[in-house]
Write a protein that holds these residues in place. Sequence first.
Motif, PDB file in Angstrom:
ATOM      1  N   UNK B 110      -3.121  -3.514  17.697  1.00 49.33           N
ATOM      2  CA  UNK B 110      -3.021  -2.269  16.908  1.00 49.33           C
ATOM      3  C   UNK B 110      -2.733  -1.058  17.784  1.00 49.33           C
ATOM      4  N   UNK B 111      -3.154  -1.112  19.047  1.00 47.06           N
ATOM      5  CA  UNK B 111      -2.947   0.009  19.946  1.00 47.06           C
ATOM      6  C   UNK B 111      -1.463   0.222  20.226  1.00 47.06           C
ATOM      7  N   UNK B 112      -0.706  -0.871  20.271  1.00 46.04           N
ATOM      8  CA  UNK B 112       0.727  -0.736  20.549  1.00 46.04           C
ATOM      9  C   UNK B 112       1.472  -0.162  19.361  1.00 46.04           C
ATOM     10  N   UNK B 113       0.875  -0.257  18.181  1.00 48.59           N
ATOM     11  CA  UNK B 113       1.493   0.350  17.008  1.00 48.59           C
ATOM     12  C   UNK B 113       1.200   1.845  17.053  1.00 48.59           C
ATOM     13  N   UNK B 114       2.189   2.650  16.731  1.00 48.84           N
ATOM     14  CA  UNK B 114       2.031   4.100  16.764  1.00 48.84           C
ATOM     15  C   UNK B 114       0.770   4.564  16.029  1.00 48.84           C
ATOM     16  N   UNK B 115       0.122   5.587  16.573  1.00 48.25           N
ATOM     17  CA  UNK B 115      -1.086   6.117  15.950  1.00 48.25           C
ATOM     18  C   UNK B 115      -0.805   6.571  14.520  1.00 48.25           C
ATOM     19  N   UNK B 116       0.430   7.034  14.300  1.00 57.17           N
ATOM     20  CA  UNK B 116       0.826   7.477  12.970  1.00 57.17           C
ATOM     21  C   UNK B 116       0.786   6.323  11.975  1.00 57.17           C
ATOM     22  N   UNK B 117       1.293   5.159  12.413  1.00 54.39           N
ATOM     23  CA  UNK B 117       1.285   3.979  11.542  1.00 54.39           C
ATOM     24  C   UNK B 117      -0.156   3.536  11.295  1.00 54.39           C
ATOM     25  N   UNK B 118      -0.994   3.625  12.339  1.00 49.99           N
ATOM     26  CA  UNK B 118      -2.406   3.267  12.164  1.00 49.99           C
ATOM     27  C   UNK B 118      -3.041   4.106  11.066  1.00 49.99           C
ATOM     28  N   UNK B 119      -2.802   5.412  11.125  1.00 46.13           N
ATOM     29  CA  UNK B 119      -3.377   6.295  10.109  1.00 46.13           C
ATOM     30  C   UNK B 119      -2.787   5.972   8.736  1.00 46.13           C
ATOM     31  N   UNK B 120      -1.483   5.672   8.711  1.00 43.74           N
ATOM     32  CA  UNK B 120      -0.818   5.364   7.447  1.00 43.74           C
ATOM     33  C   UNK B 120      -1.435   4.135   6.788  1.00 43.74           C
ATOM     34  N   UNK B 121      -1.751   3.093   7.594  1.00 45.03           N
ATOM     35  CA  UNK B 121      -2.327   1.885   7.009  1.00 45.03           C
ATOM     36  C   UNK B 121      -3.654   2.199   6.307  1.00 45.03           C
ATOM     37  N   UNK B 122      -4.413   3.143   6.868  1.00 50.33           N
ATOM     38  CA  UNK B 122      -5.673   3.500   6.209  1.00 50.33           C
ATOM     39  C   UNK B 122      -5.422   4.329   4.957  1.00 50.33           C
ATOM     40  N   UNK B 123      -4.324   5.103   4.941  1.00 51.29           N
ATOM     41  CA  UNK B 123      -3.978   5.833   3.721  1.00 51.29           C
ATOM     42  C   UNK B 123      -3.669   4.858   2.588  1.00 51.29           C
ATOM     43  N   UNK B 124      -2.922   3.801   2.928  1.00 47.92           N
ATOM     44  CA  UNK B 124      -2.569   2.769   1.950  1.00 47.92           C
ATOM     45  C   UNK B 124      -3.833   2.141   1.353  1.00 47.92           C
ATOM     46  N   UNK B 125      -4.852   1.956   2.201  1.00 60.12           N
ATOM     47  CA  UNK B 125      -6.093   1.337   1.740  1.00 60.12           C
ATOM     48  C   UNK B 125      -6.948   2.307   0.930  1.00 60.12           C
ATOM     49  N   UNK B 126      -7.015   3.553   1.375  1.00 53.56           N
ATOM     50  CA  UNK B 126      -8.030   4.482   0.855  1.00 53.56           C
ATOM     51  C   UNK B 126      -7.564   5.416  -0.260  1.00 53.56           C
ATOM     52  N   UNK B 127      -6.248   5.573  -0.456  1.00 53.13           N
ATOM     53  CA  UNK B 127      -5.828   6.596  -1.425  1.00 53.13           C
ATOM     54  C   UNK B 127      -6.225   6.185  -2.843  1.00 53.13           C
ATOM     55  N   UNK B 128      -6.085   7.151  -3.754  1.00 53.01           N
ATOM     56  CA  UNK B 128      -6.633   6.981  -5.100  1.00 53.01           C
ATOM     57  C   UNK B 128      -6.086   5.738  -5.796  1.00 53.01           C
ATOM     58  N   UNK B 129      -4.775   5.499  -5.632  1.00 51.73           N
ATOM     59  CA  UNK B 129      -4.188   4.303  -6.236  1.00 51.73           C
ATOM     60  C   UNK B 129      -4.011   3.214  -5.181  1.00 51.73           C
ATOM     61  N   UNK B 130      -4.852   3.264  -4.165  1.00 52.47           N
ATOM     62  CA  UNK B 130      -4.687   2.372  -3.020  1.00 52.47           C
ATOM     63  C   UNK B 130      -5.321   1.012  -3.194  1.00 52.47           C
ATOM     64  N   UNK B 131      -5.321   0.243  -2.101  1.00 55.38           N
ATOM     65  CA  UNK B 131      -5.742  -1.148  -2.142  1.00 55.38           C
ATOM     66  C   UNK B 131      -7.242  -1.292  -2.432  1.00 55.38           C
ATOM     67  N   UNK B 132      -8.052  -0.462  -1.806  1.00 58.55           N
ATOM     68  CA  UNK B 132      -9.505  -0.555  -2.000  1.00 58.55           C
ATOM     69  C   UNK B 132      -9.873  -0.235  -3.449  1.00 58.55           C
ATOM     70  N   UNK B 133      -9.261   0.818  -3.973  1.00 57.22           N
ATOM     71  CA  UNK B 133      -9.491   1.215  -5.353  1.00 57.22           C
ATOM     72  C   UNK B 133      -9.097   0.083  -6.303  1.00 57.22           C
ATOM     73  N   UNK B 134      -7.951  -0.542  -6.036  1.00 60.16           N
ATOM     74  CA  UNK B 134      -7.473  -1.659  -6.859  1.00 60.16           C
ATOM     75  C   UNK B 134      -8.454  -2.821  -6.798  1.00 60.16           C
ATOM     76  N   UNK B 135      -8.913  -3.119  -5.564  1.00 57.43           N
ATOM     77  CA  UNK B 135      -9.813  -4.246  -5.357  1.00 57.43           C
ATOM     78  C   UNK B 135     -11.112  -4.068  -6.144  1.00 57.43           C
ATOM     79  N   UNK B 136     -11.664  -2.859  -6.104  1.00 60.33           N
ATOM     80  CA  UNK B 136     -12.924  -2.589  -6.797  1.00 60.33           C
ATOM     81  C   UNK B 136     -12.759  -2.755  -8.312  1.00 60.33           C
ATOM     82  N   UNK B 137     -11.592  -2.329  -8.834  1.00 65.16           N
ATOM     83  CA  UNK B 137     -11.345  -2.481 -10.273  1.00 65.16           C
ATOM     84  C   UNK B 137     -11.110  -3.931 -10.624  1.00 65.16           C
ATOM     85  N   UNK B 138     -10.419  -4.645  -9.725  1.00 61.52           N
ATOM     86  CA  UNK B 138     -10.131  -6.059  -9.939  1.00 61.52           C
ATOM     87  C   UNK B 138     -11.438  -6.851 -10.013  1.00 61.52           C
TER      88      UNK B 138
END
Lengths: 288, 285
Positions: B110-138
């Motif tokens: 993960x360190x070799x991946x740009x810090x920007x991409x690292x932050x982006x992956x957490x946005x994908x997980x945490x945003x309102x319509x994101x993966x975590x939100x979907x998982x909890x509803x599922x």
Amino acid sequence: MFAASNSQKSLSRWLFYAYILLILVFTLGPLVIVTILAFNNNPSASFPWQGFTLDWFKSSTPDRVGLFDDARMMAAVVSSVKVAVAVTLISVILGVNNAFLFVREKFVGKEFLYMLMLGPLVVPGVVLGTSILAFSHGIANALDSALGNGAGTFLRPGFWLVVLGQVSFVATTTTLVITARLKRFDLSLEEAAMDLGATRSAAVLHVTLRFLGPAIFGAAIIAFLFSFENFNTTYFLSGPDPTVPIILYSRLRFGISPEINAVSVLMMVTTGLLGLAASAFQKEEGLA
Amino acid sequence: MHLSTRFRRGQRLWLLLLPTLLWIGLLFVLPHIKLFLLSFMDRRSGAFTLANYAAFFNSSLYRNVFVRTTTFSIVTTLLTLFISFPAAFIITKVLGRKMKALALIAIVLPYWVSELIQAFTWMILFRETGVLSYLLQYLGITHHNIEFLYHNSTIVVGLVYTSLLFMTIPIINSLDTLDDSLIEAAYDLGGDFWSTMREIIIPHAAPGIMVGSIMVFMLNLGNYVTVTLLGGKNSLWFTESIYNQFIVRFNQNQGAAFGVILLTFSVLFVWIVLKITKQDLTEAM
């Protein structure tokens, strides 16, 4: 190793494995999820899975623009590569020069200069970026008023300023990598070449630089990688032709599209491969 | 020594020194001198003033942002340490060779991946319509979207993620030099897991813990991408104040003063920590 009863031993062993597994899920999980979503036929860039698609990579319908059909994104890829190539060339040449200076020469203030050289790695990228921006702004203004005709334009935010800004800290890294190998060079090899009739510069060129080859190669990969993924310093120095991280950042502030997943996968594959090559080299060198 | 060889040697030294001095002088030393000078100048007249520093110390907003940034950086550093230390211990002392190599790759990747991409992956997980939100509803735990982004805890998760490697690797390096027979000896002498940890393992890992903590603290303090993307408007990070002064308000002098404050503070902080813990950084590295 743990002098306890056997059942206790195997229990602690399982706890240890479970912990490492958790760490791996934490470090790799997010990357895996983004990779899956980059191929998900769901325009919301989230789950549920709606089938496999390559649209986020290649598509130019009005509501779906793939990364390879996104002209601005491709332009950013091109300028990222241009910047990275320039930064790599300059930083590797500086790195070789610095290695010879710090390993071979004796001069007053050498220790001090070496400490100073480590500075760009310690200073936060934001501070490095702003200080270079402020300094180059002053020089550019002076050049413009002295010579006229926009003589200082190359020091305004844009390609060359980004290259210079990145060189400031990338060259420290290349220096460290190349210095580590030059320290292990046996000087008698160079002397032997000269005894056999080679001039000093020929001996350095054919013997020493060849010995440094792997380190130069490793330093070049690391330099390319650092340049390609840099955001903090670049952000302040970037002009009308932004690099990939800059354009990604500005888009992320407005919202997320599946195309960004695809860009991430492309970045991961590129930087991941380069990174693996670099760490394979470092392992060989005993640096990591 | 011939005069001519001495001359040539001096020439060679200057030829090597010139590029180095140009690089470190023009791209590091002079810009920072400029930053320092700017911070003591009036924005319009350019006359000497302390107003830019006074603005920082008199404004509760700037002070609070600074204190907040520092506190969060310390807390995140400690959290990263507590997560990394067991991982480093298990990787060096429990796992076999193959498993160790695999775990190392997984931590470095993960360190070799740009810090920007690292932050982006957490946005994908945490945003309102994101993966975590979907998982909890599922899973039926909730029935509507939940926004996990833009909280303090989101910032902490992102910072721990980006700095895990910088803590784990130095600790692994220092634990690698600890002979397993020492740990066994401690057991043979009647020590249990915790006393061995306290008396043998942690003291031996101290230099690695120190290097890792300093690196992670500095990285957190100077972070910009992770914090602004995951914290949004609520991030209130000091680097953001520097950016705002420089780019949004065109107030280079105020931004310069903030930059000098950040630099001075981080150097002082690290120095004091080293003094208190009686560690020598050059020895540790």
